[in-house]
Structure formats: structure tokens, C-alpha cells
Design a protein around this motif. Structure first.
Motif, mmCIF file in Angstrom:
data_model
loop_
_atom_site.group_PDB
_atom_site.id
_atom_site.type_symbol
_atom_site.label_atom_id
_atom_site.label_comp_id
_atom_site.label_asym_id
_atom_site.label_seq_id
_atom_site.Cartn_x
_atom_site.Cartn_y
_atom_site.Cartn_z
ATOM 1 N N TRP A 108 26.885 21.016 31.033
ATOM 2 C CA TRP A 108 25.737 20.294 30.604
ATOM 3 C C TRP A 108 25.864 19.149 29.573
ATOM 4 N N GLY A 109 27.151 18.635 29.667
ATOM 5 C CA GLY A 109 27.335 17.549 28.749
ATOM 6 C C GLY A 109 27.565 17.663 27.215
ATOM 7 N N CYS A 110 27.675 19.020 26.919
ATOM 8 C CA CYS A 110 27.889 19.122 25.417
ATOM 9 C C CYS A 110 29.439 18.982 25.182
ATOM 10 N N ASP A 111 30.021 17.902 25.417
ATOM 11 C CA ASP A 111 31.349 17.627 25.486
ATOM 12 C C ASP A 111 31.846 16.961 24.089
ATOM 13 N N ILE A 130 28.833 25.681 11.912
ATOM 14 C CA ILE A 130 29.366 25.719 13.010
ATOM 15 C C ILE A 130 28.820 25.419 14.141
ATOM 16 N N PHE A 131 28.973 24.446 15.027
ATOM 17 C CA PHE A 131 28.248 23.848 16.157
ATOM 18 C C PHE A 131 29.160 24.370 17.394
ATOM 19 N N VAL A 132 28.723 25.220 18.365
ATOM 20 C CA VAL A 132 29.525 25.643 19.398
ATOM 21 C C VAL A 132 28.681 24.949 20.706
ATOM 22 N N GLY A 156 25.362 27.912 15.429
ATOM 23 C CA GLY A 156 24.660 27.741 16.425
ATOM 24 C C GLY A 156 25.262 27.258 17.706
ATOM 25 N N HIS A 157 24.753 28.086 18.959
ATOM 26 C CA HIS A 157 25.561 27.755 20.216
ATOM 27 C C HIS A 157 24.466 26.737 21.163
ATOM 28 N N PHE A 209 31.396 21.539 7.593
ATOM 29 C CA PHE A 209 30.926 21.506 9.143
ATOM 30 C C PHE A 209 32.026 21.704 10.104
ATOM 31 N N ILE A 210 31.814 22.353 10.906
ATOM 32 C CA ILE A 210 32.970 22.307 12.054
ATOM 33 C C ILE A 210 32.222 22.308 13.572
ATOM 34 N N PHE A 211 32.883 21.636 14.461
ATOM 35 C CA PHE A 211 32.207 21.349 15.683
ATOM 36 C C PHE A 211 33.192 21.875 16.814
ATOM 37 N N ILE A 212 32.916 22.542 17.903
ATOM 38 C CA ILE A 212 33.684 22.911 18.935
ATOM 39 C C ILE A 212 32.886 22.682 20.344
ATOM 40 N N ASN A 213 33.626 21.887 20.885
ATOM 41 C CA ASN A 213 33.250 21.378 22.175
ATOM 42 C C ASN A 213 34.202 21.517 23.365
#
Length: 183
Positions: free
Chosen positions: A136-139, A90-92, A67-68, A126-130
Motif C-alpha cells: 500500500w505504499g507505506c514504504d 513508534i510508527f510501523v 501505531g501501525h 521517534f522510530i519509523f519502521i517501513n
């Protein structure tokens, strides 16, 4: 059957940014890929997107869910709703709380609370990429918040913005880091 589900963000389509190259990359690796055009992407709401994905998506132990942006917020609710443990989520540019510079329409994708244990139970990894400069603060704060609740791997990218944006003239046609993370 190995399959992948790609969930784009608001005001976008599955033909924008890095989605086409990741779709092709996964197909070449033998995945069946579903990258739907989510309904009413210009005015996204969880009540429109979640039933669409649950009704049309196929989830099994070999599924990779990517998901992006708003697609990552949707992925949280998908994982909270399914009854199968998938391979990887995976969360982008992922987020789960109200954040700085948030568009009012983005709040329609968030729930007041999440069943973190249920979400955690429905993905093997789970993988989180920021990025450190997401407009937009998706940091980092949002990525670490997700990691705190779900475990997994957090990756902070320097200067990568929102990993694709028309408004900020960030075409982001290929996502090499994501390719490296896909089996």
C-alpha cells in the motif's frame, strides 16, 4: 507508571497480527497496555478515531505510543493534540501523505498539513519502521518523509510487506524487531 498505547490500522483489530504478542511482551515488562478496538475500523476516519483516543487514552512522560498503518497516521494527530511529552513514538508502516496504492478510505486519516514542531515536541524519541515492498505504499519514502520532519531513527526492513495483512496473507504473529526496540 509505564504505559503503552497500541493503535491498529484500518480493517483490523487489536487482536490481529503482532498486536497480541507485543501487548503480552509489554505487560511482562511491567507496562500497563491499552490496545483499544478503534471505532468503525472498517470505515476509519480521523474525526471518529482521534476524539476516542484523546478521551480514553492516558499519556505521560513514560508512555510509548505504537501505531501501525492507519494507526500511525492517527498517532501523528494524537501527538499534535496532547499537552505532554511522551517517552517514545513508534510508527510501523507509517505514512503522512497520499501514496501509491492508497485506499480511498485511508485519506480520511490524513490532515492537509501537520504542525511538525508540535508533534516533535511531544515525544522524546521517534522510530519509523517501513518495508521496501509494502503493497500500500507505506514504504521507505513515507518513513523517510516522517523522519525528515520529526528526526529519530528510520529502519528499513527488506521484504516485510505491511507487517501484517489478511489481503496479502501475511499473518505476522510476532514482531521481534519491535520487541528489541522496547525498553
Amino acid at each position: 507508571m509505564k504505559n503503552a498505547i497500541l493503535l491498529h490500522g484500518g480493517q483490523s483489530t487489536p487482536d490481529m497480527y503482532w498486536f497480541p504478542s507485543i501487548r503480552d511482551f509489554l505487560i511482562q515488562k511491567g507496562y500497563e497496555v491499552w490496545a483499544p478496538e478503534l471505532p468503525m475500523a472498517d470505515k476509519p476516519t480521523l474525526k471518529n478515531w482521534l476524539p476516542f483516543v484523546l478521551r480514553n487514552g492516558f499519556f505521560n512522560e513514560n508512555t510509548i505510543l505504537i501505531g501501525h498503518s492507519l494507526g500511525s497516521a492517527l498517532a501523528l494527530s494524537v501527538l499534535e493534540s496532547i499537552d505532554v511529552k511522551i517517552n517514545k513514538a513508534i510508527f510501523v508502516a507509517g505514512f503522512a501523505t497520499v501514496r501509491k496504492n492508497m485506499k480511498p478510505s485511508d485519506e480520511t486519516m490524513l490532515k492537509d498539513s501537520y504542525d511538525w514542531e508540535r508533534i516533535k515536541a511531544n515525544a522524546e524519541e521517534f522510530i519509523f519502521i517501513n518495508s521496501d515492498n509494502d503493497p500500500w505504499g507505506c514504504d521507505e519514502e513515507q518513513g523517510r518523509y516522517l523522519q525528515k520532519h520529526l528526526g529519530g531513527t528510520f529502519i528499513l526492513q527488506k521484504g516485510e510487506g505491511h507487517f501484517g495483512s489478511e489481503q496479502y496473507n501475511q499473518p505476522y504473529k510476532r514482531f521481534e524487531l519491535l520487541e528489541k526496540l522496547l525498553p
